[in-house]
Structure formats: structure tokens, C-alpha cells
Design an enzyme around this catalytic site. Structure first.
Site, PDB file in Angstrom:
ATOM      1  N   ARG A  60      52.250  21.702  31.249  1.00 23.48           N
ATOM      2  CA  ARG A  60      51.738  22.485  30.123  1.00 23.48           C
ATOM      3  C   ARG A  60      52.430  22.061  28.830  1.00 23.48           C
ATOM      4  NH1 ARG A  60      53.950  27.785  28.249  1.00 23.48           N
ATOM      5  NH2 ARG A  60      52.401  28.761  26.860  1.00 23.48           N
ATOM      6  N   ARG A 101      51.792  38.132  12.374  1.00 26.06           N
ATOM      7  CA  ARG A 101      53.252  38.047  12.258  1.00 26.06           C
ATOM      8  C   ARG A 101      53.757  38.835  11.057  1.00 26.06           C
ATOM      9  NH1 ARG A 101      56.083  34.760  15.536  1.00 26.06           N
ATOM     10  NH2 ARG A 101      54.889  33.307  16.826  1.00 26.06           N
ATOM     11  N   LYS A 252      42.733  32.556  28.381  1.00 25.44           N
ATOM     12  CA  LYS A 252      43.910  33.411  28.517  1.00 25.44           C
ATOM     13  C   LYS A 252      43.518  34.841  28.123  1.00 25.44           C
ATOM     14  CE  LYS A 252      47.791  31.668  26.911  1.00 25.44           C
ATOM     15  NZ  LYS A 252      48.723  31.006  25.952  1.00 25.44           N
ATOM     16  N   THR A 310      53.806  34.165  33.032  1.00 22.52           N
ATOM     17  CA  THR A 310      54.775  34.912  32.230  1.00 22.52           C
ATOM     18  C   THR A 310      55.882  35.580  33.049  1.00 22.52           C
ATOM     19  OG1 THR A 310      52.929  35.474  30.750  1.00 22.52           O
ATOM     20  CG2 THR A 310      55.070  36.397  30.226  1.00 22.52           C
TER      21      THR A 310
END
Length: 510
Positions: A60, A101, A252, A310
Site C-alpha cells: 500500500r 482540517r 473505503k 486500522t
């Protein structure tokens, strides 16, 4: 827990006994695939060879970090290592994706301290230099997207804010700080339960896909924050228009909107990643395991590969051994039906990347040793029939091939598959014996080895070489001790002129 492979109510685990616990299992029999994130801890050729030897199926490349030149240098080393090890290691480009963000701080501050109970104003003016009283947010529509009482999570949930009031005119949101926290600049923000108005792909994502991914023949695009089926169709259009139609899309699922639209996303995509990190910010963390089981089961019924990701062995970023809970997490993902498990920081910047892959591979093998594959085949078939009422023609041939392999105790299923579709259909029915895929495409070989459970692959110049290719595979089975003279193997293939048209199955003997 009740068994999901029995016609009558039985407790799960009936296939496990003391002998199962004490048995020594062959790590080479692993069916579940392993995805490793590359980074400074593992990107030399010799280290990459060790990762491949330990069990890496997919490399990845995380495009949230680094630049094209740096990733290309790493890709060159990976392909050299794969060539040295004679393995079809797949390449996955993971997009940075749209993000929200916090902003920068005033007076050159590197961090700010926030105190529980105090007020913090969020402004959509991203040029604003913030402090502990007012902070910039990159999401322009924040004030019109959230409502009083909703939570905003900052820096992976280390800071929790509650919305007090919203002013769309000024673009400001007044919040209450729910815990003491110290945060740095440009931290990620999550808006649980909010349908955010952000693009499917940013300009950076398109550039990364077109000018790096397609250019360098990657095998997968892992698309971040997929929220609806149209996101997948848009990405597929980008790939097709730029010569990358053979690249598989892994969607995802990272927020509540993606989970809500999961079934339509599943129809459009080539594969799924259960991205538990951001998902755990968007839905209550105690519900993530339920979402994981739901998504894996639906992907199994659809016959599409699913990756669980994860924090699987997070403690091994610093520790040489995982916690027992982490090993259980990996094993339970295997029991849930995942096709692949993923390592992130454990391999990219951890202190024990090789050990992390090794223990993950061993854990997968131990989990698989407790599976009754005959019952699992029936469970997948019955669940598919229950959902759709019938099997497609190609599914029927694949199902019959697996059932025949079980009945005659075949040592392997050999699949002639140009497009990879036939191999995917066979892998769907979870055969307990190895699946050997023969294809003319190097990309298809990498994709089969990368995420199709139980599959390895060989490439040939032409499908006309079927007999020679089958003999090579049989010789390898004999050399590895997995088959002996007189043992049966099942061979499945489709019409050469029409990719994906599975129409033949036969039994041959070693």
C-alpha cells in the site's frame, strides 16, 4: 454466539477442540491476504524481500504522505524485490481524499491548550490564524452543515467539541470544549452524522491517480471517503478515460453516509475496505464491530473482496509482540469472512515491521485452521440463493467446481481466468484447498494474488498453453508436497474469446 453455518441452532466453535489449540499449522497454507503500508521502516529492497517472504500480498502506497518521485523510487525497489522473490505482489494507491482540517496558529505557536468547559469559535475563514479562543476550519460550509448539540471530533477524537450555535452569515460556529486537550496545527476533524459537501476526488487525488497510478500500472485504487455509488462511477470514468480501466477500485467506507449507502456502493465497486479508524469517529466506537460484520457479510454474498483495516496490531509500532486483544481482532476478522487484513503504521514506520507481518500471517492461519470449509461453502451458497433466488451462470459453475473439489477431495482448483472474474467467483465459495489461477495478464495475476482469498497466480503468454500451464502447477503441487500421484485436481475455465464467460469444469488426476 450461535453458529451461522448450521441449519439448527448450535453454539459457534464446534469445529474447535483441544487438538486444534495444540496443533502446529503450516504458515504456507494461509488463505487470508495481508496488505502492508510501505514507509521508511521497510522500503529497502532487502526489507521488502523479507516482507514478501513473511506474507505481504499487497503493498500500500499512502498518498496522504510523500510525493510522486519518492513513491516511484519505492515502487521501483518493490518491483525489484518482487522479481527477486518471484511473487506477484500487487500495488495499491491509497488516495488522500477530501478532508476537513483545523487551521494554523497565530504568533508562530506550534500548539494550543484547550480547557474543558470553555468556548471555542470555529471559523470557515481558513486564512485566520487561530488561538485557544478561535480556530479556523477548512470546511467552508461548516456553519450550514452542523446543528446545536452535535459533536465535532478533532485530532482523531482527542478533542471533543459540542456545537452551541451556528451563524451562516459569518461562517462561524460556537462550540463548547468537552475535555482538556493540547493540539497542533492542521489536525483532522470529523463531523459525526453530517452529510458533508465535499468532492469525490480532490485535484491532488486526480493527479495522483492519472500521473502516478495509471502511469506506473498500479493494481488497485483505494478511494478514501466513498459516500455513494456515483463516487465509484466517477472514479471508474477517470480510470477509463486515461487508460486505467484494468485497475480495480477499493471503496473505503469511512463515514455514516457511506455506511448508509453501502449496498449501492457494493454493487458499483470492485472491493471494499472497512476503514475502522475514521468510521470509529463517525459512528459510536462500540458499533464499529457491528458495521464490520455487516459489511463483510454483504461483500461475501456479492462475491467481492473485502479488506479489514486500522489498528490491527497497533501496539507493534513500538512493541515486539502484539496484545492478545489485537491477535483476537485479526482472528475475528478472518472468522467474519474478510479476504484481507491490513497493516498501516506497523510496517510503514514501526520498529518491528517483519515481526508484525509474521504474527499476522500466523494468526490468520490459526483462525483458518478452525474453519469447517465444507460448511462454509454451503453457508455462502445458501446465503447467495436466499438473497438473489438463484446463482448466475458463472457463479453456478464456480459453485459446482468447489462442491466437486470437496466431494472428490481435490488437492487444488486450477482456474483459467483471463479477466480474473472466474477466479473471483471460485474464491467467493471459500474452497478449503488452494486455488491456482492461470492468466495471460500480469495485472490480473497481481490482483488474484493480492486480494482473492486462497488464490495464487501464474502468467502464460496464451491461454492456448493450458496443458503446459496446468502441468507446471501440478508439478509445483507435487514438489511442495500438497499433491501426490493419483490425486484429483479440478480445472475451471471459460471461453477464451469472451472474458468472464466461465463455462467448463473438469477433473484431472496428478
Amino acid at each position: 454466539m450461535i453458529s451461522n453455518t448450521s441449519d439448527v441452532p448450535l453454539l459457534a466453535g464446534g469445529y474447535i477442540n483441544l487438538d486444534t489449540v495444540k496443533a502446529t499449522n503450516n504458515i504456507g497454507s494461509r488463505r487470508t491476504k495481508i496488505i502492508c503500508t510501505l514507509g521508511p521502516a521497510c522500503w529497502d529492497v532487502s526489507q521488502l524481500e523479507e516482507l514478501i517472504e513473511s506474507g505481504m500480498n499487497v503493498a500500500r502506497f499512502n498518498f496522504s504522505h510523500g510525493d510522486h518521485d519518492g513513491h516511484k523510487a519505492c515502487l521501483d525497489r518493490l518491483r525489484q524485490a518482487a522479481k527477486n522473490m518471484n511473487q506477484n505482489v500487487a500495488v495499491l494507491l491509497d488516495t488522500k481524499g477530501p478532508e476537513i482540517r483545523t487551521g494554523f496558529f497565530a504568533d508562530g505557536a506550534k500548539s494550543i491548550n484547550l480547557v474543558k468547559g470553555e468556548e471555542l469559535i470555529l471559523t470557515s475563514d481558513y486564512a485566520y490564524k487561530g488561538d485557544s479562543k478561535k480556530l479556523a476550519c477548512s470546511y467552508e460550509k461548516l456553519a450550514s452543515s452542523v446543528n446545536p448539540g452535535q459533536s465535532i471530533l478533532v485530532a482523531d477524537g482527542s478533542l471533543v467539541l459540542t456545537v452551541v450555535s451556528c451563524d451562516e452569515t459569518t461562517g462561524e460556529v460556537v462550540t463548547r470544549v468537552e475535555n482538556n486537550a493540547k493540539i497542533g496545527e492542521r489536525k483532522n476533524m470529523n463531523l459525526p452524522g453530517v452529510v458533508v459537501d465535499l468532492p469525490t476526488l480532490t485535484e491532488k487525488d486526480v493527479d495522483d491517480i492519472v500521473n502516478w497510478g495509471i502511469k506506473h500500472d498500479v493494481d488497485y485504487i483505494a478511494a478514501s471517503f466513498v459516500r455513494k455509488a456515483s463516487d465509484v462511477l466517477f472514479i471508474r470514468k477517470i480510470l477509463a478515460e486515461n487508460g486505467g480501466s484494468g485497475i480495480k477500485i477499493i471503496s473505503k467506507i469511512e463515514n455514516q453516509e457511506g455506511l448508509q449507502n453501502y449496498l449501492e456502493i457494493l454493487q458499483a465497486t470492485d472491493g471494499i475496505m472497512v476503514a475502522r479508524g475514521d468510521l470509529g469517529m463517525e459512528i459510536p466506537p462500540e458499533k464499529v464491530f457491528l458495521a464490520q460484520k455487516y459489511m463483510i457479510r454483504e461483500a461475501n454474498i456479492a462475491g467481492k473482496p473485502v479488506i479489514t483495516a486500522t489498528q490491527m496490531l497497533e501496539s507493534m509500532i513500538t512493541n515486539p509482540r502484539p496484545t492478545r486483544a489485537e491477535c483476537s481482532d485479526v482472528a475475528n476478522a478472518c472468522y467474519d469472512g474478510t479476504d484481507a487484513v491490513m497493516l498501516s503504521g506497523e510496517t510503514a514506520n514501526g520498529e518491528h515491521p517483519i515481526a508484525a507481518v509474521t504474527i499476522m500471517a500466523r494468526t490468520c492461519v490459526e483462525a483458518e485452521s478452525a474453519v469447517n470449509f465444507d460448511s462454509l461453502y454451503q453457508a455462502v451458497r445458501n446465503s447467495t440463493l436466499n438473497r438473489y433466488g438463484h446463482l448466475s451462470t458463472s457463479e453456478s459453475i464456480a459453485s459446482s467446481a468447489v462442491k466437486t473439489a470437496i466431494d472428490v477431495n481435490a488437492k487444488a482448483i486450477i482456474v483459467m481466468s483471463e479477466s480474473g472474474n472466474t477466479a473471483r467467483q471460485v474464491a467467493k465459495f471459500r474452497p478449503g484447498m488452494p486455488v491456482k489461477v492461470i492468466t495471460t495478464s500480469e495485472q490480473v495475476a497481481c490482483q488474484c494474488y493480492g486480494t482473492l482469498k486462497g488464490c495464487s497466480a501464474h502468467t502464460v503468454e496464451s491461454m492456448d498453453q493450458e496443458e503446459a500451464a496446468v502441468n507446471i502447477v501440478i508439478d509445483e503441487l507435487k514438489a511442495s508436497g500438497k499433491a501426490s500421484a493419483g490425486d484429483p485436481v479440478v480445472i475451471v475455465h471459460g471461453t477464451v474469446a469472451k472474458q468472464g464467460a466461465t463455462n467448463t469444469m473438469k477433473i484431472e488426476y496428478v
